[in-house]
Design a protein around this motif. Structure first.
Motif, PDB file in Angstrom:
ATOM      1  N   ALA A 169      35.904  33.448  41.304  1.00 47.44           N
ATOM      2  CA  ALA A 169      36.650  33.925  40.128  1.00 47.44           C
ATOM      3  C   ALA A 169      38.116  33.527  40.187  1.00 47.44           C
ATOM      4  N   ILE A 170      38.764  33.760  41.326  1.00 49.09           N
ATOM      5  CA  ILE A 170      40.189  33.426  41.397  1.00 49.09           C
ATOM      6  C   ILE A 170      40.405  31.918  41.454  1.00 49.09           C
ATOM      7  N   GLY A 171      39.508  31.203  42.119  1.00 47.48           N
ATOM      8  CA  GLY A 171      39.616  29.742  42.168  1.00 47.48           C
ATOM      9  C   GLY A 171      39.449  29.117  40.797  1.00 47.48           C
ATOM     10  N   ALA A 214      41.465  37.714  36.641  1.00 42.04           N
ATOM     11  CA  ALA A 214      40.144  37.330  37.150  1.00 42.04           C
ATOM     12  C   ALA A 214      39.769  38.159  38.371  1.00 42.04           C
ATOM     13  N   LEU A 215      40.733  38.407  39.243  1.00 43.84           N
ATOM     14  CA  LEU A 215      40.512  39.246  40.423  1.00 43.84           C
ATOM     15  C   LEU A 215      40.066  40.647  40.008  1.00 43.84           C
ATOM     16  N   ARG A 216      40.801  41.250  39.091  1.00 41.35           N
ATOM     17  CA  ARG A 216      40.467  42.619  38.648  1.00 41.35           C
ATOM     18  C   ARG A 216      39.090  42.666  37.977  1.00 41.35           C
ATOM     19  N   ALA A 217      38.743  41.648  37.218  1.00 42.61           N
ATOM     20  CA  ALA A 217      37.451  41.619  36.522  1.00 42.61           C
ATOM     21  C   ALA A 217      36.282  41.449  37.491  1.00 42.61           C
ATOM     22  N   ALA A 218      36.481  40.705  38.577  1.00 49.13           N
ATOM     23  CA  ALA A 218      35.387  40.408  39.512  1.00 49.13           C
ATOM     24  C   ALA A 218      35.292  41.387  40.676  1.00 49.13           C
TER      25      ALA A 218
END
Length: 108
Positions: free
Chosen positions: A22-24, A86-90
């Motif tokens: 996700a972060i990548g 993206a971090l928070r969502a995943a």
């Protein structure tokens, strides 16, 4: 020149690959002609959920320890907001533990 930020994330080991993807995909870990660059170290996360919490693991008022990974990467400043989103969502935790800061003297 783009300002570079360091990022550290603590995530349950069961979700590390999901977070890395996700972060990548959002732009973290870009170094030269490479993407999704990171360093991962195993460890133990400890916390106690307080009243009002909705813990992914554990119970209110009881200390918890879980196998977690420490993920380290870099993020160009223009991508930082998207990477955090993206971090928070995943991330499975209600309140993911992470930190970022500018890397002194590094611009590319």
């Amino acid at each position: 020149m783009t300002e570079l930020h360091a990022m550290i994330i603590y995530v349950p080991a069961s979700h590390t690959d999901r977070i890395l993807a996700a972060i990548g995909d959002a732009g973290a870990g870009r170094i030269g002609d490479y993407s999704h660059c990171s360093f991962v170290t195993p460890g133990s996360g400890r916390f106690t959920p307080l009243d009002g919490a909705r813990p992914y693991l554990g119970s209110i008022g009881k200390p918890e320890a879980v196998s977690e990974d420490r993920v380290e990467c870099v993020v160009e400043k223009p991508n930082l907001a998207a990477v955090v989103a993206a971090l928070r969502a995943a991330h499975p935790y209600e309140e993911p533990a992470f930190m970022t800061w500018p890397v002194d003297g590094w611009r590319h």
